[in-house]
Design a protein around this motif. Sequence first.
Motif, PDB file in Angstrom:
ATOM      1  N   LYS A 186       0.855  -1.178   0.000  1.00 23.85           N
ATOM      2  CA  LYS A 186       0.000   0.000   0.000  1.00 23.85           C
ATOM      3  C   LYS A 186       0.893   1.231   0.000  1.00 23.85           C
ATOM      4  CE  LYS A 186      -3.773   2.260   2.500  1.00 23.85           C
ATOM      5  NZ  LYS A 186      -4.651   2.223   3.708  1.00 23.85           N
ATOM      6  N   TRP A 187       0.893   1.951  -1.124  1.00 26.60           N
ATOM      7  CA  TRP A 187       1.788   3.094  -1.269  1.00 26.60           C
ATOM      8  C   TRP A 187       1.340   4.272  -0.411  1.00 26.60           C
ATOM      9  CZ3 TRP A 187       5.974   1.440  -3.301  1.00 26.60           C
ATOM     10  CH2 TRP A 187       6.002   0.590  -4.400  1.00 26.60           C
ATOM     11  N   PHE A 188       2.313   5.094  -0.026  1.00 24.83           N
ATOM     12  CA  PHE A 188       2.026   6.335   0.701  1.00 24.83           C
ATOM     13  C   PHE A 188       1.838   7.475  -0.292  1.00 24.83           C
ATOM     14  CE2 PHE A 188       4.828   3.804   3.483  1.00 24.83           C
ATOM     15  CZ  PHE A 188       3.950   3.597   4.545  1.00 24.83           C
ATOM     16  N   SER A 189       1.032   8.440   0.079  1.00 30.17           N
ATOM     17  CA  SER A 189       0.808   9.603  -0.783  1.00 30.17           C
ATOM     18  C   SER A 189       0.810  10.856   0.074  1.00 30.17           C
ATOM     19  CB  SER A 189      -0.527   9.465  -1.529  1.00 30.17           C
ATOM     20  OG  SER A 189      -1.603   9.352  -0.615  1.00 30.17           O
ATOM     21  N   GLY A 190       0.693  12.000  -0.582  1.00 31.15           N
ATOM     22  CA  GLY A 190       0.689  13.272   0.132  1.00 31.15           C
ATOM     23  C   GLY A 190       2.083  13.858   0.259  1.00 31.15           C
ATOM     24  N   LYS A 191       2.170  15.043   0.835  1.00 30.57           N
ATOM     25  CA  LYS A 191       3.442  15.754   0.919  1.00 30.57           C
ATOM     26  C   LYS A 191       4.430  15.118   1.884  1.00 30.57           C
ATOM     27  CE  LYS A 191       1.837  20.282  -0.611  1.00 30.57           C
ATOM     28  NZ  LYS A 191       1.770  21.726  -0.321  1.00 30.57           N
ATOM     29  N   SER A 192       3.946  14.238   2.748  1.00 28.50           N
ATOM     30  CA  SER A 192       4.859  13.584   3.696  1.00 28.50           C
ATOM     31  C   SER A 192       5.555  12.372   3.088  1.00 28.50           C
ATOM     32  CB  SER A 192       4.101  13.152   4.951  1.00 28.50           C
ATOM     33  OG  SER A 192       3.145  12.151   4.631  1.00 28.50           O
ATOM     34  N   SER A 193       5.154  11.970   1.879  1.00 24.34           N
ATOM     35  CA  SER A 193       5.764  10.781   1.263  1.00 24.34           C
ATOM     36  C   SER A 193       6.924  11.172   0.348  1.00 24.34           C
ATOM     37  CB  SER A 193       4.721   9.991   0.474  1.00 24.34           C
ATOM     38  OG  SER A 193       4.342  10.685  -0.699  1.00 24.34           O
ATOM     39  N   ILE A 194       7.937  10.293   0.308  1.00 27.22           N
ATOM     40  CA  ILE A 194       9.100  10.454  -0.575  1.00 27.22           C
ATOM     41  C   ILE A 194       9.313   9.134  -1.299  1.00 27.22           C
ATOM     42  CG2 ILE A 194      11.627  10.681  -0.607  1.00 27.22           C
ATOM     43  CD1 ILE A 194      11.459  12.707   1.581  1.00 27.22           C
ATOM     44  N   PHE A 195       9.649   9.219  -2.570  1.00 31.05           N
ATOM     45  CA  PHE A 195       9.905   8.012  -3.358  1.00 31.05           C
ATOM     46  C   PHE A 195      11.413   7.839  -3.560  1.00 31.05           C
ATOM     47  CE2 PHE A 195      10.931   6.118  -7.459  1.00 31.05           C
ATOM     48  CZ  PHE A 195      10.293   4.883  -7.340  1.00 31.05           C
ATOM     49  N   ILE A 196      11.896   6.597  -3.426  1.00 35.70           N
ATOM     50  CA  ILE A 196      13.309   6.295  -3.684  1.00 35.70           C
ATOM     51  C   ILE A 196      13.412   5.079  -4.593  1.00 35.70           C
ATOM     52  CG2 ILE A 196      15.536   5.675  -2.692  1.00 35.70           C
ATOM     53  CD1 ILE A 196      14.789   7.082  -0.137  1.00 35.70           C
TER      54      ILE A 196
END
Length: 615
Positions: A186-196
């Motif tokens: 379950k992916w995170f979203s919103g401004k608190s999430s960062i993708f690497i």
Amino acid sequence: DTLLIWDRNDNPPNDRFALLWNGYQETECHFSLLKKINEDPEKFREDYLKLIYDYGELIVDGKRIIEHLELQPEYSLYWMSLLSEKSLIKSKTVQNCVRLISIKYYLNLFNPKSVSFFSSNSSVSKAIEQLCINENITYKYFPHKNKKQYTTSDFYKKTPYFIQGPIFLFNHIIKRWPLRNINIPKWFSGKSSIFIFSYFFNLNQKACSSGYFYSRQWESFPGVLENSGKKINWIHHYLSTANEPDISIAKLWLNKINKKQNLKSAHIFLDSFLSIKLIIKTIRDWIRTYYKMIQIQKPLLKAIYNHPNAWLWSILEDDWYSSVYGKVLMSNILWFHLIDKAISNLPKQHLGLFLCENMNWEYAFIYLWRKHGHGRLIAVPHSTINYWDLRFFDQPQIWKARDPLRKPLPDLIAVNGNLSWNSYKNANQPMDRMVKVEALRYLHLEKYKSNAIIREFKKPIQLLVLGDIVYNTTNSMLKILDSAYEHLNDAYQLIFKPHPANPIKLDNYSSLKISVTNDKLDLLLQKFDGVICSIYTSASIEALSTGLPVITFLDNHDLNYSPLCGVNDACFVSSGEEFVQALKNQYQNTIPINEGNYYWTNPDLPRWKKLLEFD
């Protein structure tokens, strides 16, 4: 009147003037091409970068090569080709072309009436022959055969390109299909999430087997992000190497990590997105591109032969054909569709980071990241930017291009120290696209930044020998150590740390008394009196930063790819005699610790925090 160009294991005649294709040793009339290139490298590097840029811009049937390789609107497969990638690990093209460009320079300097080439390399011979024709110089080729044990890989390279592509795809599917059995988190979203986007490689096995992801390429950085309230979405390339977990263990670890860290991070392998539909799409686009390039083959060759650098085509053509017909084309299209499926699966991400080595897949990722509407993207080179690692450098026109098929480039490149910063600057790369950050892999070096420490050496002097990711380079270094070992007596003790991706059998070096360790490098550096390494490893900088003397072995078949190339007082050797002399010079009595100002290593990460805009 006659210039010899010598590419053989024996030495040329002592009374003949010769340019040596390999080796750094010189005599009164034998001159090393590699040494001459290193004495004045700038013009040769610039000429090669311009050569690669020109080939992409070549007009064939009214279109640029870049346009002929358009896979989707505004994306060209040219940027994933071996020519554009300029990888020193995947191909010998860079160093062969740089040598040949230097030969052209010396032909103009010496103006010989004839050239004789002694070698088993027919591709290089064709290039020199064409150059001599252009310069009105008589040319003779004296071929010889090297005794070689052929491997499965050699036979694979001999197969037609249209067979190599499907073989690669079949092999990849068989090996990676089991990775599909991992549920997409379950992916995170919103401004608190960062993708690497990174690699499942160089892991802390104890932590990962317990359900906590820890990569030595990122060290404590993910924990800092999580403690600041960030949630991280990870996609990993799975790498199959001797010291990494096999697929069954990797799956087990990833499932554990997702269960234990499900409130802070989400992890998946890129190959987990494999499907029958995706494979069919890959084969379809491979066939389509293959036939498109077949149709322009004749006008393409005509355009190449009319180009001023046509004489180098015999060196470039194998990389080119593999990139537009064979294995590389198939792998690039597969990467494209896998990344497309993965990135389209993500909710909108405001910020993305990726481990940057300027590999082929990265350009597909950058394009698809933007295509799917994600936010700012930062490239993170995790090591040092070396002078001759041309993957990291491009012509200014590429950075300034505005046409739809321009090379996909990140918004910023996170540069981790003075050495890399100056490498970019001296190569005329746009410094407004660079940002200074702490070196995540090397934060432990902060404690060594003191000039007050003095090293004292007690016999036997303990020397750490560092293996390289390239087998032939490590083998060459160990052979020279083997030949010089009898001169070391009991004054020195050698310990070998192999590269995690390249285990070496030390039984092949009969005279060399050396033991093996796989301990972490930062712990080892505290126990040793000096380091011996080869040209590819950035561990030489790490050792210097701790105040250890470093001796770097030049590979007699390679350019100086060391991150220490251009560093004052760096010690390079290419023979047993030079190595023994270097030991005498370095271990007289005491040596002050090095300043260590190669990486930015503040463990509080003030630069990273400013860049990512969090306290």
